[in-house]
Scaffold this active site. Structure first.
Site, PDB file in Angstrom:
ATOM      1  N   HIS A  19       0.852  -1.193   0.000  1.00 56.91           N
ATOM      2  CA  HIS A  19       0.000   0.000   0.000  1.00 56.91           C
ATOM      3  C   HIS A  19       0.888   1.243   0.000  1.00 56.91           C
ATOM      4  CE1 HIS A  19       0.750   0.627   4.260  1.00 56.91           C
ATOM      5  NE2 HIS A  19       0.244  -0.554   4.578  1.00 56.91           N
ATOM      6  N   HIS A  70       3.901   1.539   2.569  1.00 54.49           N
ATOM      7  CA  HIS A  70       5.156   0.866   2.182  1.00 54.49           C
ATOM      8  C   HIS A  70       5.826   1.634   1.043  1.00 54.49           C
ATOM      9  CE1 HIS A  70       2.287  -2.540   3.197  1.00 54.49           C
ATOM     10  NE2 HIS A  70       3.128  -2.516   4.216  1.00 54.49           N
ATOM     11  N   CYS A  88       1.142 -10.314  20.745  1.00 54.97           N
ATOM     12  CA  CYS A  88       0.303  -9.698  19.700  1.00 54.97           C
ATOM     13  C   CYS A  88       0.675 -10.348  18.373  1.00 54.97           C
ATOM     14  CB  CYS A  88       0.514  -8.184  19.616  1.00 54.97           C
ATOM     15  SG  CYS A  88      -0.293  -7.488  18.148  1.00 54.97           S
ATOM     16  N   CYS A 137       1.820  -7.825  15.580  1.00 53.84           N
ATOM     17  CA  CYS A 137       3.217  -7.367  15.653  1.00 53.84           C
ATOM     18  C   CYS A 137       4.191  -8.529  15.643  1.00 53.84           C
ATOM     19  CB  CYS A 137       3.469  -6.567  16.925  1.00 53.84           C
ATOM     20  SG  CYS A 137       2.491  -5.097  17.056  1.00 53.84           S
ATOM     21  N   CYS A 184      -2.862  -3.665  22.171  1.00 50.47           N
ATOM     22  CA  CYS A 184      -1.661  -3.345  21.410  1.00 50.47           C
ATOM     23  C   CYS A 184      -1.828  -1.956  20.813  1.00 50.47           C
ATOM     24  CB  CYS A 184      -1.460  -4.376  20.294  1.00 50.47           C
ATOM     25  SG  CYS A 184      -0.382  -3.760  18.984  1.00 50.47           S
ATOM     26  N   HIS A 243      -2.319  -2.372  16.848  1.00 51.96           N
ATOM     27  CA  HIS A 243      -3.411  -3.156  16.266  1.00 51.96           C
ATOM     28  C   HIS A 243      -4.725  -3.012  17.026  1.00 51.96           C
ATOM     29  CE1 HIS A 243       0.270  -4.847  14.521  1.00 51.96           C
ATOM     30  NE2 HIS A 243      -0.499  -4.984  13.448  1.00 51.96           N
ATOM     31  N   LYS A 285      -3.611   4.977  11.349  1.00 51.30           N
ATOM     32  CA  LYS A 285      -2.521   4.460  10.522  1.00 51.30           C
ATOM     33  C   LYS A 285      -3.065   3.563   9.406  1.00 51.30           C
ATOM     34  CE  LYS A 285       1.602   1.627  10.594  1.00 51.30           C
ATOM     35  NZ  LYS A 285       2.014   0.299  11.033  1.00 51.30           N
ATOM     36  N   LYS A 302      -2.371  -2.971   6.642  1.00 50.88           N
ATOM     37  CA  LYS A 302      -3.036  -4.136   6.091  1.00 50.88           C
ATOM     38  C   LYS A 302      -3.974  -4.737   7.118  1.00 50.88           C
ATOM     39  CE  LYS A 302       1.016  -5.649   5.231  1.00 50.88           C
ATOM     40  NZ  LYS A 302       2.302  -6.184   4.761  1.00 50.88           N
TER      41      LYS A 302
HETATM   42  N1  MSP Z   1       8.308  -7.470   8.400  1.00 52.90           N
HETATM   43  C1  MSP Z   1       8.484  -6.383   9.304  1.00 52.90           C
HETATM   44  C2  MSP Z   1       9.799  -5.682   9.067  1.00 52.90           C
HETATM   45  C3  MSP Z   1      11.015  -6.532   9.164  1.00 52.90           C
HETATM   46  S1  MSP Z   1      12.453  -5.631   8.775  1.00 52.90           S
HETATM   47  C4  MSP Z   1      13.724  -6.659   9.155  1.00 52.90           C
HETATM   48  C5  MSP Z   1       7.351  -5.382   9.136  1.00 52.90           C
HETATM   49  N2  MSP Z   1       6.677  -5.417   7.990  1.00 52.90           N
HETATM   50  S2  MSP Z   1       5.470  -4.421   7.603  1.00 52.90           S
HETATM   51  O1  MSP Z   1       4.912  -4.940   6.384  1.00 52.90           O
HETATM   52  O2  MSP Z   1       4.579  -4.247   8.691  1.00 52.90           O
HETATM   53  O3  MSP Z   1       6.154  -3.063   7.235  1.00 52.90           O
HETATM   54  C6  MSP Z   1       6.352  -2.030   8.167  1.00 52.90           C
HETATM   55  C7  MSP Z   1       6.984  -0.871   7.444  1.00 52.90           C
HETATM   56  O4  MSP Z   1       6.187  -0.503   6.297  1.00 52.90           O
HETATM   57  C8  MSP Z   1       7.107   0.423   8.211  1.00 52.90           C
HETATM   58  O5  MSP Z   1       8.218   0.419   9.083  1.00 52.90           O
HETATM   59  C9  MSP Z   1       7.215   1.422   7.091  1.00 52.90           C
HETATM   60  O6  MSP Z   1       8.476   1.343   6.474  1.00 52.90           O
HETATM   61  C10 MSP Z   1       6.182   0.899   6.126  1.00 52.90           C
HETATM   62  N3  MSP Z   1       4.845   1.358   6.446  1.00 52.90           N
HETATM   63  C11 MSP Z   1       3.759   0.547   6.650  1.00 52.90           C
HETATM   64  N4  MSP Z   1       2.666   1.326   6.860  1.00 52.90           N
HETATM   65  C12 MSP Z   1       3.020   2.623   6.801  1.00 52.90           C
HETATM   66  C13 MSP Z   1       2.319   3.833   6.949  1.00 52.90           C
HETATM   67  N5  MSP Z   1       1.009   3.869   7.143  1.00 52.90           N
HETATM   68  N6  MSP Z   1       3.019   4.987   6.858  1.00 52.90           N
HETATM   69  C14 MSP Z   1       4.369   4.987   6.666  1.00 52.90           C
HETATM   70  N7  MSP Z   1       5.055   3.854   6.544  1.00 52.90           N
HETATM   71  C15 MSP Z   1       4.425   2.655   6.552  1.00 52.90           C
HETATM   72  O7  MSP Z   1       7.157  -4.576  10.028  1.00 52.90           O
END
Ligand code: MSP
Length: 507
Positions: A21, A24, A129, A132, A146, A149, A295, A298
């Site tokens: 999304h 990311h 959780c 997380c 959490c 979440h 926030k 997903k």
């Molecule tokens: N798999 C773990 C990360 C492991 S790294 C060794 C994880 N994955 S995640 O799919 O949840 O991705 C989190 C990351 O996605 C955030 O730290 C950020 O880089 C990005 N983001 C996810 N949602 C976001 C927003 N709503 N806004 C900004 N960044 C976002 O955690």
């Protein structure tokens, strides 16, 4: 000029439980922008992104779709890479944690740590959780749920393996003192210091196969798989081995959002110290893109897909909006109206309008052929405005203030638009004797567009390429940032006819 140290830039490896999304996308846009920015300034940059394929989350979603976890992550691996390709976000290596070489790497580290006594077996009860993928301490919860979440964690009691993380707590603290640049911006470093004021405890690094089989087998007990974070974080190092550039590890800069600050600022340094590896250079922590104040995530199901935004407005408009409307460290609300407002005001009116006016006059009065420069003081002021933009951009990108960098370039573009009004080439052209001045003014403006293409390239690469095409300026020369004003185009150079760079969007 001193040679710039290489830069190894990582994004988190994203959970493979769904497709990307806009949240990311933001982290990848920042990585892609930094890579382009530094490469144009002669720095070697290596960018790694990827997906986090093990763990409960992925296993659960695969089961929901009636497929094996392996089949599911294979599908997601295609979906993520396909998305980044489609929207033009590039990287040098894509991590898959199911890669055999990564599993071998993690098992080797685990075996070493176990042999050295840094991993022990124990009974544990804790609050978990699933969102997380980690245990929470009571005080970390927000009203019992959490904080991310908004669900109460589940109490789990089982026998597991633990990493002696707490042993490394004093050393992590010392590092944060002696290397304050380790966690940036400083507000996030202070958050980490606050966490380190309390005992951090040891880290549960296994999951019994009775509960979860989808993971890397522990090398010393095959009744267990490795905890997904212990597996995922090491991908930052194993990726370089797999890509054949292990020496880049000491140049590591991790881009993450604040949701995963603790694993990156506490677990990860402790794991690296235990494994006898040098720490990363810097953790660069950003805020969230929210939707209606919450926030985008997903798990919460309120998401916007980058490919949809690209199809509607173009990827450069999304890149501009993401970098311009949120400071790196802070949060901002994503809204289609906000994006359209920026697109119309800054892109269509500001930059697009300037380019089309200049290039249209250049065709109308000179059939595209550039005329001689004869700088007057207004012209020198225009040149100064772009020279200032270049200095400001360099300083702001160095500080991760991408919004300020773009603001600085748009100040110069505003100056250029005012310059058109003041010098009024369209009025002068009515008088044949004034044509040399009209030609000179338009040449100044073509130089302004050339510099704009070069300065905007890291942020909006497709726009830079279009501008170069319209100017008939070779794309390969976009990186020649130090080209002197007036020397970009040979005598007799012909500019092309533009299409609108950014059509206005009527809401
Ligand atoms: N798999 C773990 C990360 C492991 S790294 C060794 C994880 N994955 S995640 O799919 O949840 O991705 C989190 C990351 O996605 C955030 O730290 C950020 O880089 C990005 N983001 C996810 N949602 C976001 C927003 N709503 N806004 C900004 N960044 C976002 O955690």
């Amino acid at each position: 000029m001193p040679e710039l140290a290489p830069l190894y830039l990582t994004t988190p490896i994203f959970y493979a439980n769904d497709e990307p999304h806009v949240g990311h996308t933001y982290t990848l846009v920042v990585a892609d922008t930094l890579a382009r920015f530094w490469r144009a300034r002669g720095r070697r940059v290596f960018v790694v992104t990827g997906i986090d394929e093990h763990g409960d989350k992925n296993a659960q979603v695969a089961a929901k779709h009636g497929v094996t976890p392996r089949a599911w992550v294979d599908r997601m691996s295609v979906a993520w890479q396909e998305t980044w390709r489609a929207v033009g976000l590039s990287y040098d290596h894509f991590v898959r944690t199911t890669a055999a070489a990564h599993a071998t790497f993690v098992r080797k580290v685990l075996a070493d740590l176990h042999a050295r006594g840094d991993i022990y077996f124990d009974q544990y009860t804790g609050l978990y959780c699933y969102g997380c993928e980690r245990f929470y301490q009571e005080r970390e919860l927000d009203g019992g749920v959490c904080p991310d979440h908004r669900k109460p964690p589940v109490e789990i009691a089982e026998e597991n393996y633990f990493f002696r993380m707490e042993k490394y707590q004093p050393e992590i603290l010392r590092r944060l003192d002696t290397h304050p640049e380790l966690v940036m911006p400083d507000g996030y470093r202070r958050e980490v210091l606050a966490l380190l004021r309390e005992p951090i405890g040891d880290l549960c690094i296994s999951r019994p196969k009775s509960r979860l089989t989808w993971g890397i087998d522990l090398p010393f007990d095959d009744r267990y798989v490795t905890y997904v974070w212990f597996d995922a974080l090491f991908s930052y190092v194993s990726a370089l081995d797999i890509a054949g550039v292990p020496g880049l590890w000491t140049a590591a800069h991790h881009l993450i959002a604040k949701d995963i600050l603790k694993p990156h600022a506490i677990y990860w340094p402790a794991m690296l110290m235990a494994a006898g590896m040098p720490l990363y250079r810097q953790l660069q922590v950003h805020g969230y893109w929210n939707l209606a104040g919450g926030k985008m995530s997903k798990s919460l199901g309120n998401i916007i897909r980058p490919r949809d935004v690209d199809a509607r407005y173009g990827m450069d408009a999304l890149r501009y909006y993401l970098l311009r409307d949120k400071s790196y460290a802070g949060d901002a609300d994503f809204s289609e109206e906000g994006l359209v407002a920026r697109l119309n005001a800054d892109l269509a009116n500001g930059l697009g309008n300037l380019a089309s006016r200049v290039l249209a006059m250049q065709q109308r009065y000179f059939r595209g052929v550039l005329q001689r420069l004869a700088p007057e003081s207004v012209d020198l002021a225009l040149r100064d405005a772009f020279a200032q933009a270049r200095r400001d951009i360099d300083a702001h990108v160095g500080d991760f203030a991408f919004h300020r960098a773009l603001e600085a370039l748009w100040r110069a573009l505003d100056h250029a638009n005012k310059y058109v009004t003041e010098t009024a080439p369209f009025a002068l052209a009515k008088d044949e004797s004034k044509l040399p001045r009209v030609g000179a003014v338009l040449h100044e403006l073509c130089e302004a567009l050339r510099v704009t293409a070069q300065l905007v390239e890291p942020f909006m690469p497709a726009t830079a390429r279009k501008l170069a095409t319209y100017l008939n300026f070779p794309e390969s020369r976009l990186v020649e940032l130090d080209l002197a004003w007036g020397s970009a185009f040979a005598t007799g150079h012909e500019t092309g006819t533009p299409d609108p760079l950014f059509p206005r969007v009527e809401s």
